[in-house]
Design an enzyme around this catalytic site. Sequence first.
Site, short mmCIF file in Angstrom:
data_model
loop_
_atom_site.label_atom_id
_atom_site.label_comp_id
_atom_site.label_asym_id
_atom_site.label_seq_id
_atom_site.Cartn_x
_atom_site.Cartn_y
_atom_site.Cartn_z
N PRO A 2 0.82 -1.20 0.00
CG PRO A 2 -0.61 -1.49 1.79
CD PRO A 2 0.70 -1.94 1.25
CD GLU A 3 4.50 2.58 -3.41
OE1 GLU A 3 4.67 3.69 -3.92
OE2 GLU A 3 5.15 1.58 -3.75
CE LYS A 59 4.25 5.34 1.54
NZ LYS A 59 5.60 4.81 1.84
NE ARG A 250 12.24 1.15 2.24
CZ ARG A 250 12.74 0.66 3.38
NH1 ARG A 250 13.73 -0.21 3.37
NH2 ARG A 250 12.27 1.06 4.53
#
Length: 260
Positions: A2-3, A59, A250
């Site tokens: 979920p972004e 978010k 990331r």
Amino acid sequence: MPELLEVEYYRRLAERTVGRRIASVDAPDAWYLQQGLDAAQLEAVLAGAVVAGTRRRGKLLVLDLDGAPPLGLRFGMTGRLVVDGEAAIERLEYASARHEPGWERFRVRFEDGGSLVMVDPRRLGGVSLDPDVAQLGPEATTLTPSGLRRVLERSQAPLKARLLDQARLAGLGNLLADEILWRARLAPTRAAGGLDESELRRLHRVLRSTLRELDGRGGSHTGDLFVARRNGGLCPRCENGLARDQVGGRTTYWCPAEQR
DNA sequence: ATTGTGGCCTGCCCGC
DNA sequence: TGCGGGCAGGCCACAA
């Protein structure tokens, strides 16, 4: 995962709860409750309250309540929202499509018999009361050119790291950041504060248009770069090999031939 | 203050 | 075929 796009789909689904009165709360996983809350406290605060509206910042999904403080829902990487048995999203990238009862971390039951449920296998999400929205940066979907300049200016951090910093800019996650930088032809490793005016304008334009386009396509995994995010993946534009690096902590796929 | 790192969580995928 | 080590990344605590 979920972004902001996925959380916006969650918010739209959660709109169905507006006007409904909370009867009780199931919070079987204490680890899932933030601010030291426990299930009994949460139940005492929320029971009897009526959902007045929904909002989202980045978010974070917030349910505004009549008769109780706002309820903040964070979904981490594998959290899904189910309202009255219907899921906002059937399947999340990097998460199981199954729905095990044991993955239900938080449930609000309404007096009409329906419910709102957070399903989160990896327990990276969480529930809070009166979440501090001010700790988040400006909303990415409505970011202005000058807003983007403020996010990036005078920073020596990698461009991508800055875009992912929720305190500076709310909503982008790893997939969206990679897609946006690839479309803008900007290297994720560039110093954030080192962009010139034309690069800033380009990044702003691409950021806004990418969010709009992927919202219509169905989520942060629908970008053009996504299918190439694997070992040996090729740039969908120039077909040179993509680089796979750690940027901002990331995994980052990018095209060194095009992104400068 | 800014920036970087490691850990949390656990299902799933890949290679042996 | 079964098994086990990585891998995924949002968020937070902590270090320099």
